[in-house]
Motif scaffolding. Structure first.
Motif, short mmCIF file in Angstrom:
data_model
loop_
_atom_site.label_atom_id
_atom_site.label_comp_id
_atom_site.label_asym_id
_atom_site.label_seq_id
_atom_site.Cartn_x
_atom_site.Cartn_y
_atom_site.Cartn_z
N LEU A 11 118.83 78.89 -63.64
CA LEU A 11 119.05 77.90 -62.59
C LEU A 11 119.09 76.49 -63.18
O LEU A 11 119.97 75.68 -62.85
CB LEU A 11 117.96 78.00 -61.51
CG LEU A 11 118.08 77.00 -60.36
CD1 LEU A 11 119.41 77.14 -59.63
CD2 LEU A 11 116.92 77.17 -59.39
N GLU A 12 118.17 76.19 -64.08
CA GLU A 12 118.13 74.87 -64.73
C GLU A 12 119.40 74.63 -65.52
O GLU A 12 119.99 73.54 -65.48
CB GLU A 12 116.90 74.77 -65.64
CG GLU A 12 116.74 73.43 -66.31
CD GLU A 12 116.51 72.28 -65.34
OE1 GLU A 12 116.91 71.15 -65.67
OE2 GLU A 12 115.95 72.51 -64.25
N LEU A 15 122.21 73.95 -63.05
CA LEU A 15 122.06 72.62 -62.48
C LEU A 15 122.51 71.55 -63.47
O LEU A 15 123.16 70.57 -63.08
CB LEU A 15 120.62 72.37 -62.05
CG LEU A 15 120.21 72.99 -60.71
CD1 LEU A 15 118.70 72.89 -60.51
CD2 LEU A 15 120.93 72.32 -59.56
N GLN A 16 122.20 71.71 -64.73
CA GLN A 16 122.62 70.74 -65.75
C GLN A 16 124.14 70.76 -65.93
O GLN A 16 124.77 69.72 -66.11
CB GLN A 16 121.90 70.99 -67.08
CG GLN A 16 120.41 70.69 -67.04
CD GLN A 16 120.09 69.32 -66.45
OE1 GLN A 16 120.70 68.32 -66.80
NE2 GLN A 16 119.12 69.29 -65.54
N ARG A 19 125.48 69.02 -62.98
CA ARG A 19 125.22 67.59 -63.17
C ARG A 19 126.28 66.97 -64.09
O ARG A 19 126.80 65.89 -63.82
CB ARG A 19 123.82 67.41 -63.76
CG ARG A 19 123.43 65.99 -63.97
CD ARG A 19 121.99 65.94 -64.48
NE ARG A 19 121.65 64.58 -64.82
CZ ARG A 19 120.95 64.22 -65.86
NH1 ARG A 19 120.45 65.13 -66.67
NH2 ARG A 19 120.70 62.96 -66.10
N ASN A 28 116.43 65.18 -60.39
CA ASN A 28 115.86 66.35 -59.72
C ASN A 28 116.95 67.20 -59.04
O ASN A 28 118.08 66.75 -58.84
CB ASN A 28 114.77 65.93 -58.72
CG ASN A 28 115.32 65.13 -57.55
OD1 ASN A 28 116.34 65.48 -56.99
ND2 ASN A 28 114.62 64.07 -57.17
N GLU A 29 116.57 68.43 -58.72
CA GLU A 29 117.52 69.41 -58.19
C GLU A 29 118.21 68.93 -56.93
O GLU A 29 119.43 69.04 -56.80
CB GLU A 29 116.79 70.73 -57.90
CG GLU A 29 116.26 71.43 -59.11
CD GLU A 29 115.42 72.65 -58.76
OE1 GLU A 29 115.39 73.05 -57.59
OE2 GLU A 29 114.80 73.20 -59.68
N THR A 30 117.45 68.38 -56.00
CA THR A 30 118.01 67.95 -54.72
C THR A 30 119.05 66.86 -54.93
O THR A 30 120.15 66.91 -54.35
CB THR A 30 116.90 67.46 -53.78
OG1 THR A 30 115.94 68.50 -53.61
CG2 THR A 30 117.46 67.06 -52.43
#
Length: 165
Positions: A11-12, A15-16, A19, A28-30
């Motif tokens: 997940l990280e 997300l990156q 991003r 942060n995720e949100t």
């Protein structure tokens, strides 16, 4: 690494990636998701604007004076004529076919949808018979003749239907 830790790491990583693709500076995720959502809306707007510009370009090639009318004519084994309108009019098909006949085009094949108050669609293949003393017929001449036939039909139809509106 446990299954839970692997999912968190995946997940990280995603997300990156999100991003970086969305050029977000969020930590942060949100915030990353909010930035991604904004980015997607921007892209969607650009796609819609490009589609509208392309449609406007096609319409302007057809006729700026006839909104909702698209006429395209291409050469290749004769003239491939495509006409579409938001709404058919009584006599429209006859008017268009007469215009093609005046140009000396024989309609070899046609697919037509022209019931009253439904969209008008015509796909036709026309062949030009070369005749002595006649000017050469090209795509623009065919397009203009079709547009004039449509304009004539719409003008007559509009005047007849003034009481209906």
């Amino acid at each position: 690494m446990s299954g839970k830790e692997k999912k968190a790491a995946d997940l990280e990583e995603k997300l990156q990636l999100l991003r970086s693709v969305t050029k977000s500076n969020a930590a942060n995720e949100t915030s990353i998701l909010v930035d991604a959502s904004k980015y997607i809306r921007e892209l969607k707007g650009k796609v819609e604007a490009a589609a509208a510009a392309a449609a406007a370009g096609e319409s302007s090639r057809s006729s700026a004076a006839l909104p909702g009318v698209v006429v395209s004519v291409r050469r290749g084994g004769g003239f491939r004529i495509n006409v579409s309108m938001e709404r058919s009019r009584p006599g429209l098909l006859v008017s268009v076919l007469q215009a093609l006949e005046k140009l000396g085009l024989d309609v070899l094949d046609a697919d037509v949808s022209c019931a009253d108050d439904t969209p008008f669609r015509l796909q036709a293949l026309g062949h030009h018979q070369q005749q002595q003393g006649r000017t050469t017929v090209d795509e623009q001449v065919v397009r203009q003749a079709v547009l004039q036939a449509i304009t004539k039909c719409m003008t007559i139809g509009h005047n007849d239907n003034d009481d209906d509106e």
